[in-house]
Design a protein around this motif. Sequence first.
Motif, PDB file in Angstrom:
ATOM      1  N   GLU A   1     -15.191  18.719 -11.960  1.00 34.86           N
ATOM      2  CA  GLU A   1     -15.476  17.300 -11.881  1.00 34.86           C
ATOM      3  C   GLU A   1     -14.276  16.414 -11.568  1.00 34.86           C
ATOM      4  O   GLU A   1     -14.402  15.447 -10.831  1.00 34.86           O
ATOM      5  CB  GLU A   1     -16.109  16.848 -13.203  1.00 34.86           C
ATOM      6  CG  GLU A   1     -16.614  15.439 -13.178  1.00 34.86           C
ATOM      7  CD  GLU A   1     -18.111  15.405 -13.343  1.00 34.86           C
ATOM      8  OE1 GLU A   1     -18.652  14.368 -13.026  1.00 34.86           O
ATOM      9  OE2 GLU A   1     -18.694  16.393 -13.756  1.00 34.86           O
TER      10      GLU A   1
ATOM     11  N   PRO B   1     -26.916  13.548 -16.898  1.00 35.04           N
ATOM     12  CA  PRO B   1     -25.785  14.402 -17.259  1.00 35.04           C
ATOM     13  C   PRO B   1     -25.599  14.495 -18.772  1.00 35.04           C
ATOM     14  O   PRO B   1     -25.551  13.476 -19.464  1.00 35.04           O
ATOM     15  CB  PRO B   1     -24.598  13.703 -16.601  1.00 35.04           C
ATOM     16  CG  PRO B   1     -25.004  12.265 -16.505  1.00 35.04           C
ATOM     17  CD  PRO B   1     -26.496  12.271 -16.296  1.00 35.04           C
TER      18      PRO B   1
ATOM     19  N   ARG C   1     -23.297  21.120 -15.032  1.00 36.18           N
ATOM     20  CA  ARG C   1     -22.823  19.756 -14.801  1.00 36.18           C
ATOM     21  C   ARG C   1     -21.856  19.674 -13.633  1.00 36.18           C
ATOM     22  O   ARG C   1     -21.690  18.614 -13.019  1.00 36.18           O
ATOM     23  CB  ARG C   1     -22.177  19.189 -16.067  1.00 36.18           C
ATOM     24  CG  ARG C   1     -21.882  17.697 -15.973  1.00 36.18           C
ATOM     25  CD  ARG C   1     -21.674  17.090 -17.342  1.00 36.18           C
ATOM     26  NE  ARG C   1     -20.457  17.524 -17.969  1.00 36.18           N
ATOM     27  CZ  ARG C   1     -19.271  16.890 -17.842  1.00 36.18           C
ATOM     28  NH1 ARG C   1     -19.183  15.801 -17.100  1.00 36.18           N
ATOM     29  NH2 ARG C   1     -18.214  17.337 -18.465  1.00 36.18           N
TER      30      ARG C   1
ATOM     31  N   LEU D   1     -23.266  18.072 -10.536  1.00 40.96           N
ATOM     32  CA  LEU D   1     -23.782  16.706 -10.554  1.00 40.96           C
ATOM     33  C   LEU D   1     -23.194  15.840  -9.441  1.00 40.96           C
ATOM     34  O   LEU D   1     -23.948  15.122  -8.774  1.00 40.96           O
ATOM     35  CB  LEU D   1     -23.530  16.062 -11.919  1.00 40.96           C
ATOM     36  CG  LEU D   1     -23.995  14.606 -12.039  1.00 40.96           C
ATOM     37  CD1 LEU D   1     -25.516  14.525 -11.944  1.00 40.96           C
ATOM     38  CD2 LEU D   1     -23.516  13.991 -13.361  1.00 40.96           C
ATOM     39  N   PRO D   2     -21.854  15.843  -9.205  1.00 33.00           N
ATOM     40  CA  PRO D   2     -21.327  14.987  -8.135  1.00 33.00           C
ATOM     41  C   PRO D   2     -21.967  15.269  -6.781  1.00 33.00           C
ATOM     42  O   PRO D   2     -22.241  14.337  -6.012  1.00 33.00           O
ATOM     43  CB  PRO D   2     -19.830  15.319  -8.123  1.00 33.00           C
ATOM     44  CG  PRO D   2     -19.537  15.817  -9.496  1.00 33.00           C
ATOM     45  CD  PRO D   2     -20.773  16.557  -9.910  1.00 33.00           C
TER      46      PRO D   2
ATOM     47  N   ARG E   1     -18.349   5.154  -8.075  1.00 33.92           N
ATOM     48  CA  ARG E   1     -18.910   5.925  -9.191  1.00 33.92           C
ATOM     49  C   ARG E   1     -18.738   5.209 -10.521  1.00 33.92           C
ATOM     50  O   ARG E   1     -19.075   5.758 -11.562  1.00 33.92           O
ATOM     51  CB  ARG E   1     -18.246   7.299  -9.263  1.00 33.92           C
ATOM     52  CG  ARG E   1     -18.658   8.240  -8.143  1.00 33.92           C
ATOM     53  CD  ARG E   1     -18.101   9.630  -8.324  1.00 33.92           C
ATOM     54  NE  ARG E   1     -16.696   9.691  -7.948  1.00 33.92           N
ATOM     55  CZ  ARG E   1     -15.920  10.753  -8.146  1.00 33.92           C
ATOM     56  NH1 ARG E   1     -16.406  11.828  -8.735  1.00 33.92           N
ATOM     57  NH2 ARG E   1     -14.664  10.741  -7.753  1.00 33.92           N
TER      58      ARG E   1
ATOM     59  N   PRO F   1     -23.533   4.744 -14.247  1.00 34.43           N
ATOM     60  CA  PRO F   1     -22.455   5.605 -14.760  1.00 34.43           C
ATOM     61  C   PRO F   1     -22.537   5.780 -16.277  1.00 34.43           C
ATOM     62  O   PRO F   1     -22.643   4.790 -17.010  1.00 34.43           O
ATOM     63  CB  PRO F   1     -21.180   4.855 -14.353  1.00 34.43           C
ATOM     64  CG  PRO F   1     -21.601   3.431 -14.170  1.00 34.43           C
ATOM     65  CD  PRO F   1     -23.030   3.458 -13.733  1.00 34.43           C
TER      66      PRO F   1
ATOM     67  N   TYR G   1     -20.710  11.158 -19.141  1.00 35.28           N
ATOM     68  CA  TYR G   1     -20.596  12.488 -18.551  1.00 35.28           C
ATOM     69  C   TYR G   1     -20.864  12.483 -17.049  1.00 35.28           C
ATOM     70  O   TYR G   1     -20.975  13.539 -16.434  1.00 35.28           O
ATOM     71  CB  TYR G   1     -21.551  13.460 -19.241  1.00 35.28           C
ATOM     72  CG  TYR G   1     -21.205  13.722 -20.681  1.00 35.28           C
ATOM     73  CD1 TYR G   1     -19.960  14.246 -21.037  1.00 35.28           C
ATOM     74  CD2 TYR G   1     -22.115  13.455 -21.699  1.00 35.28           C
ATOM     75  CE1 TYR G   1     -19.632  14.481 -22.364  1.00 35.28           C
ATOM     76  CE2 TYR G   1     -21.796  13.698 -23.026  1.00 35.28           C
ATOM     77  CZ  TYR G   1     -20.555  14.206 -23.348  1.00 35.28           C
ATOM     78  OH  TYR G   1     -20.222  14.448 -24.671  1.00 35.28           O
ATOM     79  N   GLY G   2     -20.967  11.316 -16.450  1.00 34.02           N
ATOM     80  CA  GLY G   2     -21.236  11.242 -15.019  1.00 34.02           C
ATOM     81  C   GLY G   2     -22.338  10.242 -14.717  1.00 34.02           C
ATOM     82  O   GLY G   2     -22.815   9.520 -15.606  1.00 34.02           O
ATOM     83  N   GLU G   3     -22.760  10.193 -13.474  1.00 31.27           N
ATOM     84  CA  GLU G   3     -23.766   9.219 -13.056  1.00 31.27           C
ATOM     85  C   GLU G   3     -25.184   9.741 -13.299  1.00 31.27           C
ATOM     86  O   GLU G   3     -25.513  10.861 -12.900  1.00 31.27           O
ATOM     87  CB  GLU G   3     -23.594   8.890 -11.573  1.00 31.27           C
ATOM     88  CG  GLU G   3     -22.335   8.107 -11.252  1.00 31.27           C
ATOM     89  CD  GLU G   3     -22.198   7.828  -9.779  1.00 31.27           C
ATOM     90  OE1 GLU G   3     -22.633   6.748  -9.330  1.00 31.27           O
ATOM     91  OE2 GLU G   3     -21.664   8.686  -9.064  1.00 31.27           O
TER      92      GLU G   3
END
Length: 571
Positions: free
Chosen positions: A167, A207, A230, A233-234, A251, A277, A280-282
């Motif tokens: 990540e 996420p 995970r 995810l991006p 992001r 956002p 742990y991410g979007e």
Amino acid sequence: MTIIATKFRTARLGEQLTSDGLITADQLSEALEFQNKTGIMLGEAIIVLGHLSTAQLGPYLERMTGFPFVDLANTVIDDALARSIPESLARGRQALPYGYCGESVQVAMVDPLDLKAVDELRARLNRRIVPCLTFAADLVDAINRVHDGKRKAQSVLDEIESSSVSEPEISVDELVGMADDAPIVRLVNSILHSAISSGASDIHIEPQEHVVRVRFRQDGILYDQMSFPRGHLPAVVSRLKVVAQLDIAERRRPQDGRFSFRHENGAMYDLRLSLMPLIYGEKAVMRVLEKSNTLATSERLGFFPEQREVFENCIERPNGIILVTGPTGSGKSTTLYAALNRINDASRNINTVEDPVEYNLAGVNQVQVHHSIGMTFAASLRALVRQDPDVIMVGEIRDRETAEIAIQAALTGHLVLSTLHTNDAPGALIRLQNMGVEPFLISSAVIAVVGQRLLRTICPSCKETEPALDAMLDVFGIKRHPGDPPAVMASGAGCSKCGGRGMRGRTAVYEIMQMSDKLREMTLKRESGSALRATAVSEGMLTMRDAGLRKALEGVTTLEEVTRMLFTDDF
């Protein structure tokens, strides 16, 4: 030829179908000739040749074989159950477990009299087996769908497993490359296909600390569907940004977009994408809208007859404003579209301002809001008033400016329909006052307010009824009178078509507060929502709570569902 084919009395089936006038003697002769050439069952031959549909033939097969008939082409298959036996066993025994019937397993079989197959399945599944008759071609297609889907999903996950990206700090160029990576494209497409096939209204990609959870909202409830590492995810989010034409490099801020998607069934869908956002991410949430979805009519919305009469009288008025209220996802837009569909004819100039345009209405001038260029609800509505409209639909009243323009339009000879986010019908009048709209404008312009909710309905395939307990009726305030028929309550036992939940589909419940002289006077005096509600009820308004209870007594839904969606102090 299978056992069932040899024991099945072909002549008797043909005679019965011809004597009932479903097929002609020539069609029977053609089917018998086709059966001799191919070795398939006579019933299957009749369907292949197009002489009858499966729905027409099924009852005859059930009566003449003594086994339930299942049309696998139009049956929801429990994939997890179907995959619980090896694919080789399913193909070798020509049998596929597809759903539950209480504690038993329903198995589609070409030969329900194959006792060795039944015994083998009983031992493997450790449950009682209910053999059901099906056609060989449909069974093969079902096995292919079940196991091919599993292989595709696993293939995609295996493929992206080897290309997982950590990540921290991924460059924009890397994100663009990941978004176009074939395995990621297939993973995103498989999620979208699965959601649409299951009838989901929303898709949540969330996420967590170690994995990404995918959930679908079906009939208003979120259900877990799958998860993936995970680290991917991006790439998944970047793919969604690309198709929705969003900023792939951003992001840290929320973004909203939309895109179109063609499902395997050929239908086109609009998906509204919202990105947020999280730690742990979007997180990505998508609302699924079918472009070609058939418009509901006022007869099918869920109104009781007396409510529909009031509603249709209101939308036939030449001027005034009608408000539809309820939380997000309660079906407000569907009600407005049904209203427009009802009054849409060549004699009226009907215009809408929407965000987004969910249905395309022939003969209606529809405007899409674009906030980025200043084309807001208020700006669009101000321009529409100069377009010689008869009817104006405003997707949502969000602020004082939009409310006042809509009300002025209603007072100057136009019929205006719009929505508000309030809990009930009387609350709409209070909400307008809180926006800063003068009470005299509200009381003069508003002709009716519709409050609504969506309730899950009992699955018709596994619906069961039982006598209602008097104590339960008393708890819900349901009054019974001497001479009333016995009260019954319905529930769903759970089956393959509803995924074992007992509930499938939704219906709306409404309350329609038609403005009277008394209610206008109370609005001018800024009286409370509870006082307005009490007066409306005294004047004959059926509340959403009472509408829900009435549908429970009619066996459409359950008391538990009414309580869940319409919890008030009255309960």
